[in-house]
Design an enzyme around this catalytic site. Structure first.
Site, mmCIF file in Angstrom:
data_model
loop_
_atom_site.group_PDB
_atom_site.id
_atom_site.type_symbol
_atom_site.label_atom_id
_atom_site.label_comp_id
_atom_site.label_asym_id
_atom_site.label_seq_id
_atom_site.Cartn_x
_atom_site.Cartn_y
_atom_site.Cartn_z
ATOM 1 N N SER A 152 0.836 -1.196 0.000
ATOM 2 C CA SER A 152 0.000 0.000 0.000
ATOM 3 C C SER A 152 0.875 1.252 0.000
ATOM 4 O O SER A 152 1.611 1.481 -0.950
ATOM 5 C CB SER A 152 -0.969 -0.036 1.183
ATOM 6 O OG SER A 152 -1.968 0.947 1.047
ATOM 7 N N HIS A 269 -8.667 0.479 -0.141
ATOM 8 C CA HIS A 269 -8.569 -0.388 -1.314
ATOM 9 C C HIS A 269 -9.937 -0.939 -1.736
ATOM 10 O O HIS A 269 -10.052 -2.083 -2.183
ATOM 11 C CB HIS A 269 -7.546 -1.506 -1.072
ATOM 12 C CG HIS A 269 -6.188 -0.975 -0.750
ATOM 13 N ND1 HIS A 269 -5.393 -0.370 -1.695
ATOM 14 C CD2 HIS A 269 -5.496 -0.905 0.419
ATOM 15 C CE1 HIS A 269 -4.264 0.035 -1.128
ATOM 16 N NE2 HIS A 269 -4.314 -0.275 0.153
#
Length: 386
Positions: A152, A269
């Protein structure tokens, strides 16, 4: 990639803007370029024609892994301050961010460090500071690095390390990303659920039934989907709070072994982060992105970035796409039977990525090490890195 080129990769990520030429990115605050001055000697080799690349055996090469949100802990960075340039990194960060990131990282409070708007920049800087420690203690690891990946927000640190963007540019992009994701997460009550399953676990059915449950409660366009692929039979599911509560209550129905709500503020996400796309896209357009000097693998598909345009596109797409970390580990460590594995170093707080690597590829994990960013080792949850 030549040995000299690989030696310069880390330095390039922090290099002076004059090495890249002008760009439309807002100039770093005064003092931020001091880092480049300190690294000038390290980057000088890049000015000379590189020698023929030396062939490295697989066991002599290295891979760097950069952790993501959830790995933050008060005190991170304390074990790094004695190494060259680390304090300059934090000084430059203070000018970019407008607040004392080092003070927050060292002394907290934890609830402030845990906020998305703070923890993403904190992890980004701590990870690159950990690279400084590694560079000082084992320079050959940097010289022989062949690949990097970040979970990430860790992907931004990996790209800075690989010379695809400069430190101040990367940190500014992380700042914008974190602020936009914080705002998006506050708009809808949502979260992330770590699920340790079994081979027969029904993740797709579970998400479908959780969305139907939300609709029965009057929630329009409910979100519940896999947002992180960690290792075989382990996923993170993100979405509306009501959906995650439904999954916990009915975990046995879907053959889940264990579930745990992660300490994050939103459903990262997933499409609930769509409001963060435009701010990040705009800032990435202003950055002079370069092709990475070592292979960097994308969270979106596990593939290597081949062109700056791919970086610009996929870093934005990553915000609303599942992190395919398990697939990335397979892509990096796939090799013929009997071939040695590279040495792997986790650079940043915690050892979560090492724990995941062990479950993805036990043989690769046997050559794993972590760069400690605390004075003493801390036990952190291996699944808390969304």
């Amino acid at each position: 990639m030549s040995i000299r080129g690989s030696r310069a990769a880390w330095a390039w990520g922090l290099g002076a803007r004059c090495r890249r030429g002008a760009s439309s990115f807002p100039l770093p605050p005064p003092g931020a370029a001091d880092v480049a001055k300190l690294l000038r000697e390290a980057t000088a080799a890049e000015e000379e024609p590189p020698p023929a690349p030396a062939r490295r055996m697989p066991g002599q090469s290295s891979v760097l892994l950069f952790p993501g949100q959830g790995s933050q802990v008060v005190g991170m960075g304390r074990a790094l301050l004695g190494y060259p340039r680390v304090r300059e990194l934090y000084a430059a960060a203070q000018r970019v961010l407008g607040y004392d990131l080092l003070e927050l990282s060292l002394h907290g409070p934890q609830e402030e460090l845990d906020r998305t708007v703070h923890c993403q920049p904190a992890i980004f800087v701590a990870s690159l500071a950990a690279v400084e420690k590694l560079h000082h203690l084992q320079p050959a690891v940097i010289e022989n690095c062949v690949a990097a990946a970040g979970f990430s927000v860790g992907e931004f640190a990996a790209l800075v390390f690989a010379g695809a963007m400069e430190f101040s540019e990367g940190l500014y992009a992380v700042k914008v990303r974190a602020e936009a994701m914080q705002e998006a997460s506050e708009a809808v009550p949502s979260g992330m659920l770590s699920v340790l399953g079994r081979p027969q676990s029904k993740f797709t059915l579970a998400c479908l039934e959780a969305r139907e449950h939300c609709k029965s409660l009057g929630i329009e366009s409910p979100v519940c989907e896999v947002s992180n692929y960690l290792f075989p039979d382990c996923r993170v599911i993100s979405g509306h709070v009501e959906a995650l509560q439904f999954l916990q209550k009915n975990s046995s129905k879907f053959y889940f072994r264990r579930t745990k709500i992660l300490p994050v503020s939103g459903a990262f996400h997933t499409r609930l982060m769509e409001p963060a796309l435009e701010p990040l896209a705009q800032v990435l357009k202003t950055i002079d992105l370069k092709k990475p000097l070592v292979s960097v693998h994308s969270n979106v598909n596990g593939n290597r970035y081949m062109h700056p345009k791919h970086i610009q596109k996929l870093l934005v797409q990553q915000v609303v796409s599942p992190v395919k970390w398990e697939q990335t580990m397979h892509a990096i460590y796939e090799r013929k039977k009997g071939t040695e594995f590279p040495r792997t170093f986790e650079v940043g707080p915690g050892q979560q990525l090492g724990t995941i690597l062990r479950s993805c590829n036990l043989q690769a994990w046997k050559s794993y090490s972590a760069m400690d960013v605390l004075q003493a080792s801390e036990h952190l949850d291996p699944e808390a890195s969304p």
